[in-house]
Motif scaffolding. Structure first.
Motif, PDB file in Angstrom:
ATOM      1  N   ALA A  41      35.586  30.965  17.258  1.00 15.90           N
ATOM      2  CA  ALA A  41      34.244  31.537  17.112  1.00 15.90           C
ATOM      3  C   ALA A  41      33.507  30.888  15.954  1.00 15.90           C
ATOM      4  O   ALA A  41      32.291  30.690  16.025  1.00 15.90           O
ATOM      5  N   GLU A  42      34.222  30.551  14.876  1.00 16.56           N
ATOM      6  CA  GLU A  42      33.578  29.861  13.748  1.00 16.56           C
ATOM      7  C   GLU A  42      33.025  28.515  14.186  1.00 16.56           C
ATOM      8  O   GLU A  42      31.896  28.150  13.828  1.00 16.56           O
ATOM      9  N   ARG A  43      33.805  27.758  14.967  1.00 17.20           N
ATOM     10  CA  ARG A  43      33.342  26.453  15.433  1.00 17.20           C
ATOM     11  C   ARG A  43      32.179  26.599  16.417  1.00 17.20           C
ATOM     12  O   ARG A  43      31.241  25.818  16.385  1.00 17.20           O
ATOM     13  N   ALA A  44      32.240  27.602  17.264  1.00 20.97           N
ATOM     14  CA  ALA A  44      31.180  27.781  18.255  1.00 20.97           C
ATOM     15  C   ALA A  44      29.877  28.243  17.616  1.00 20.97           C
ATOM     16  O   ALA A  44      28.787  27.820  18.026  1.00 20.97           O
ATOM     17  N   LEU A  45      29.967  29.095  16.607  1.00 21.07           N
ATOM     18  CA  LEU A  45      28.764  29.617  15.952  1.00 21.07           C
ATOM     19  C   LEU A  45      28.317  28.790  14.762  1.00 21.07           C
ATOM     20  O   LEU A  45      27.260  29.054  14.202  1.00 21.07           O
ATOM     21  N   HIS A  46      29.143  27.831  14.333  1.00 19.08           N
ATOM     22  CA  HIS A  46      28.856  26.973  13.174  1.00 19.08           C
ATOM     23  C   HIS A  46      28.575  27.805  11.929  1.00 19.08           C
ATOM     24  O   HIS A  46      27.587  27.594  11.221  1.00 19.08           O
ATOM     25  N   MET A  47      29.447  28.783  11.701  1.00 14.45           N
ATOM     26  CA  MET A  47      29.313  29.611  10.497  1.00 14.45           C
ATOM     27  C   MET A  47      30.692  30.134  10.093  1.00 14.45           C
ATOM     28  O   MET A  47      31.623  30.118  10.886  1.00 14.45           O
ATOM     29  N   GLU A  48      30.800  30.550   8.847  1.00 11.47           N
ATOM     30  CA  GLU A  48      32.057  31.086   8.343  1.00 11.47           C
ATOM     31  C   GLU A  48      32.148  32.568   8.698  1.00 11.47           C
ATOM     32  O   GLU A  48      31.261  33.352   8.391  1.00 11.47           O
ATOM     33  N   LEU A  49      33.211  32.937   9.385  1.00 13.68           N
ATOM     34  CA  LEU A  49      33.450  34.323   9.764  1.00 13.68           C
ATOM     35  C   LEU A  49      34.547  34.914   8.890  1.00 13.68           C
ATOM     36  O   LEU A  49      35.311  34.185   8.249  1.00 13.68           O
ATOM     37  N   PRO A  50      34.660  36.237   8.870  1.00 17.48           N
ATOM     38  CA  PRO A  50      35.737  36.851   8.082  1.00 17.48           C
ATOM     39  C   PRO A  50      37.115  36.449   8.605  1.00 17.48           C
ATOM     40  O   PRO A  50      37.292  36.183   9.795  1.00 17.48           O
ATOM     41  N   GLU A  51      38.069  36.391   7.705  1.00 22.46           N
ATOM     42  CA  GLU A  51      39.465  36.177   8.075  1.00 22.46           C
ATOM     43  C   GLU A  51      40.123  37.546   8.122  1.00 22.46           C
ATOM     44  O   GLU A  51      40.102  38.281   7.142  1.00 22.46           O
ATOM     45  N   VAL A  52      40.681  37.883   9.272  1.00 24.82           N
ATOM     46  CA  VAL A  52      41.231  39.218   9.480  1.00 24.82           C
ATOM     47  C   VAL A  52      42.685  39.089   9.922  1.00 24.82           C
ATOM     48  O   VAL A  52      43.015  38.263  10.764  1.00 24.82           O
ATOM     49  N   GLY A  53      43.523  39.910   9.343  1.00 27.00           N
ATOM     50  CA  GLY A  53      44.923  39.980   9.729  1.00 27.00           C
ATOM     51  C   GLY A  53      45.441  41.371   9.440  1.00 27.00           C
ATOM     52  O   GLY A  53      44.806  42.147   8.739  1.00 27.00           O
ATOM     53  N   GLY A  54      46.568  41.691   9.989  1.00 26.71           N
ATOM     54  CA  GLY A  54      47.128  43.013   9.750  1.00 26.71           C
ATOM     55  C   GLY A  54      48.625  43.012   9.891  1.00 26.71           C
ATOM     56  O   GLY A  54      49.241  42.014  10.247  1.00 26.71           O
ATOM     57  N   LYS A  55      49.206  44.153   9.604  1.00 25.02           N
ATOM     58  CA  LYS A  55      50.650  44.357   9.737  1.00 25.02           C
ATOM     59  C   LYS A  55      50.863  45.727  10.348  1.00 25.02           C
ATOM     60  O   LYS A  55      50.316  46.713   9.882  1.00 25.02           O
ATOM     61  N   ILE A  56      51.650  45.762  11.413  1.00 22.34           N
ATOM     62  CA  ILE A  56      51.964  47.022  12.065  1.00 22.34           C
ATOM     63  C   ILE A  56      53.425  47.349  11.766  1.00 22.34           C
ATOM     64  O   ILE A  56      54.307  46.543  12.048  1.00 22.34           O
ATOM     65  N   PRO A  57      53.690  48.507  11.190  1.00 22.09           N
ATOM     66  CA  PRO A  57      55.065  48.868  10.858  1.00 22.09           C
ATOM     67  C   PRO A  57      55.857  49.264  12.096  1.00 22.09           C
ATOM     68  O   PRO A  57      55.313  49.711  13.093  1.00 22.09           O
ATOM     69  N   VAL A  58      57.160  49.079  11.995  1.00 24.99           N
ATOM     70  CA  VAL A  58      58.077  49.452  13.066  1.00 24.99           C
ATOM     71  C   VAL A  58      58.791  50.732  12.629  1.00 24.99           C
ATOM     72  O   VAL A  58      59.510  50.720  11.627  1.00 24.99           O
ATOM     73  N   PRO A  59      58.582  51.853  13.351  1.00 24.24           N
ATOM     74  CA  PRO A  59      59.258  53.087  12.945  1.00 24.24           C
ATOM     75  C   PRO A  59      60.757  53.030  13.222  1.00 24.24           C
ATOM     76  O   PRO A  59      61.194  52.447  14.207  1.00 24.24           O
ATOM     77  N   THR A  60      61.527  53.609  12.333  1.00 28.53           N
ATOM     78  CA  THR A  60      62.977  53.643  12.489  1.00 28.53           C
ATOM     79  C   THR A  60      63.459  55.086  12.358  1.00 28.53           C
ATOM     80  O   THR A  60      63.256  55.711  11.321  1.00 28.53           O
ATOM     81  N   PRO A  61      64.076  55.629  13.404  1.00 31.94           N
ATOM     82  CA  PRO A  61      64.587  56.997  13.302  1.00 31.94           C
ATOM     83  C   PRO A  61      65.852  57.037  12.458  1.00 31.94           C
ATOM     84  O   PRO A  61      66.623  56.087  12.427  1.00 31.94           O
TER      85      PRO A  61
END
Length: 170
Positions: A41-61
């Motif tokens: 999307a950055e290359r297509a729009l020729h602009m700097e977009l936010p960098e987004v990432g995340g982490k999803i925890p794995v529940p353990t009983p």
């Protein structure tokens, strides 16, 4: 079954268990990273977009609480025990470009919210029978009494946090 056959079978089962454990890195890490790809999307729009990432925890009983027998009661103190489940709150990493709001040195805004540990206990149930405990040595039958029931409340414990930063080209 001969001892050499048992040893071979144990070695095969151990090897399979090790291969399954090595094939699931999420179980060893506790969180699963989730990148959000925005480079196209950055290359297509020729602009700097936010960098987004995340982490999803794995529940353990965990292991349930053991029943506790109390003198004078016919049933254990916790008829349906509470079960601990450990996991976490999802984490997020965000770096966004902003116009020079504060100064020429401040052109990016960053938010780092790491995955936080969450410890929980499921609800449980405490019951007692509608009979009294028999008296030792008397040979008498148990006497009726009002039944007892109680709900063991669930528990949730966490300490989330976040870090907000502003600076040049974070």
């Amino acid at each position: 079954m001969r001892s050499t056959t048992r040893g071979t079978l144990a070695a095969v089962i151990t090897g399979i268990a090790a291969a399954v454990g090595a094939a699931s890195p999420a179980a060893a890490v506790g969180t699963v990273p989730v990148p959000v790809p925005l480079e196209g999307a950055e290359r297509a729009l020729h602009m700097e977009l936010p960098e987004v990432g995340g982490k999803i925890p794995v529940p353990t009983p965990g292991a349930p609480e053991a029943p506790k027998f109390v003198e004078g009661r016919l049933m254990p103190e916790r008829a349906i025990p509470r079960v601990p489940v450990n996991g976490g709150l999802p984490g997020a990493d965000l770096t966004a470009p902003v116009p020079h709001l504060l100064d020429d040195d401040f052109d990016h805004l960053g938010l780092d919210a790491p995955a936080a540990d969450v410890r929980t206990l499921t609800p449980g149930l405490a019951l007692d029978a509608p009979l009294t405990a028999p008296k030792p040595g008397s040979g008498a039958l148990p006497e009726p009494k009002l039944p007892e029931a109680g709900v063991l409340l669930p528990m949730v414990q966490a300490a989330p946090g976040a870090d907000l930063t502003a600076g040049p080209g974070l």
